[in-house]
Scaffold this active site. Structure first.
Site, PDB file in Angstrom:
ATOM      1  N   VAL A  94       0.602  -1.461  -0.403  1.00 28.81           N
ATOM      2  CA  VAL A  94      -0.154   0.267   0.110  1.00 28.81           C
ATOM      3  C   VAL A  94       0.922   1.410   0.182  1.00 28.81           C
ATOM      4  O   VAL A  94       2.138   1.371   0.221  1.00 28.81           O
ATOM      5  CB  VAL A  94      -0.420   0.400   0.535  1.00 28.81           C
ATOM      6  CG1 VAL A  94      -2.024  -1.158   1.253  1.00 28.81           C
ATOM      7  CG2 VAL A  94       0.523   0.120   2.712  1.00 28.81           C
ATOM      8  N   SER A  95       0.207   2.472  -0.718  1.00 25.93           N
ATOM      9  CA  SER A  95       1.124   3.780  -1.129  1.00 25.93           C
ATOM     10  C   SER A  95       1.090   4.353   0.644  1.00 25.93           C
ATOM     11  O   SER A  95       2.241   4.714   1.168  1.00 25.93           O
ATOM     12  CB  SER A  95       0.313   4.502  -1.357  1.00 25.93           C
ATOM     13  OG  SER A  95       0.328   3.460  -2.931  1.00 25.93           O
TER      14      SER A  95
END
Length: 190
Positions: free
Chosen positions: A9-10
């Site tokens: 995930v970012s």
């Protein structure tokens, strides 16, 4: 012959649990995950670990291709590295299996769209910044290096390393600022 999962995930406030559950359900014996931007492969230690570890007959499993790469170039580099090692790539939520011609074609199409999406997001961000600047709301990032302070300290005879420590900046930045002063000063060659 094993399945190795990779989840990403970012940002740190995003949740990995859905990806981890999907990778586990897909039969991944090893799952590596990280919270870091996917716009580049630089600095993604867990991805590097997976790519270094994976071997002939193994399969890298991701939930979606955009979890692996947001750039077509990076995606192609990863796929080439996997192929060179005799490994393949599968996405659980997309019909991607680099072991088939159709899977490879679909992978390339998704890579193009992932990169396109990233470029659109960047353009929208730049448009928003330009609009905010025009409205006087956005002034840009804060200045991180006090050039006048670097020059003042250098003028007092403080060395570049000491200046960098005192101001909490890199020595290269100090040298870069001082270099512009020294190159304009007359040289004294005897």
């Amino acid at each position: 012959m094993g399945k190795i999962g990779y989840a990403r995930v970012s940002t740190t406030d995003q949740d990995l649990s859905l990806q981890l559950a999907a990778l586990s359900a897909a039969g991944c014996g090893v799952i590596r995950s990280e919270k870091i931007t996917g716009s580049t492969v630089t600095g993604r230690a867990e991805l590097r670990t997976v790519l270094d570890f994976i071997g002939a007959g193994d399969t890298l499993v991701v939930t979606r291709i955009d979890r692996l790469a947001r750039s077509l170039g990076d995606l192609q580099d990863i796929v080439r590295e996997l192929k060179a090692k005799g490994a393949s790539l599968v996405a659980t939520e997309q019909p991607i299996d680099t072991g088939t011609a159709a899977g490879k074609a679909f992978l390339d199409m998704l890579g193009v769209f992932a990169e396109f999406e990233t470029n659109l997001r960047r353009e929208r961000q730049m448009e928003g910044i330009a609009k905010a600047k025009a409205a006087g709301v956005y002034k840009g990032g804060k200045t991180r290096i006090a050039a006048d302070e670097v020059r003042r300290l250098a003028g007092e005879g403080v060395g570049p390393s000491a200046i960098a420590r005192q101001l909490g900046i890199g020595r290269a930045s100090v040298y870069r600022l001082l270099g512009s002063i020294k190159t304009s000063a007359p040289s004294s060659q005897a």
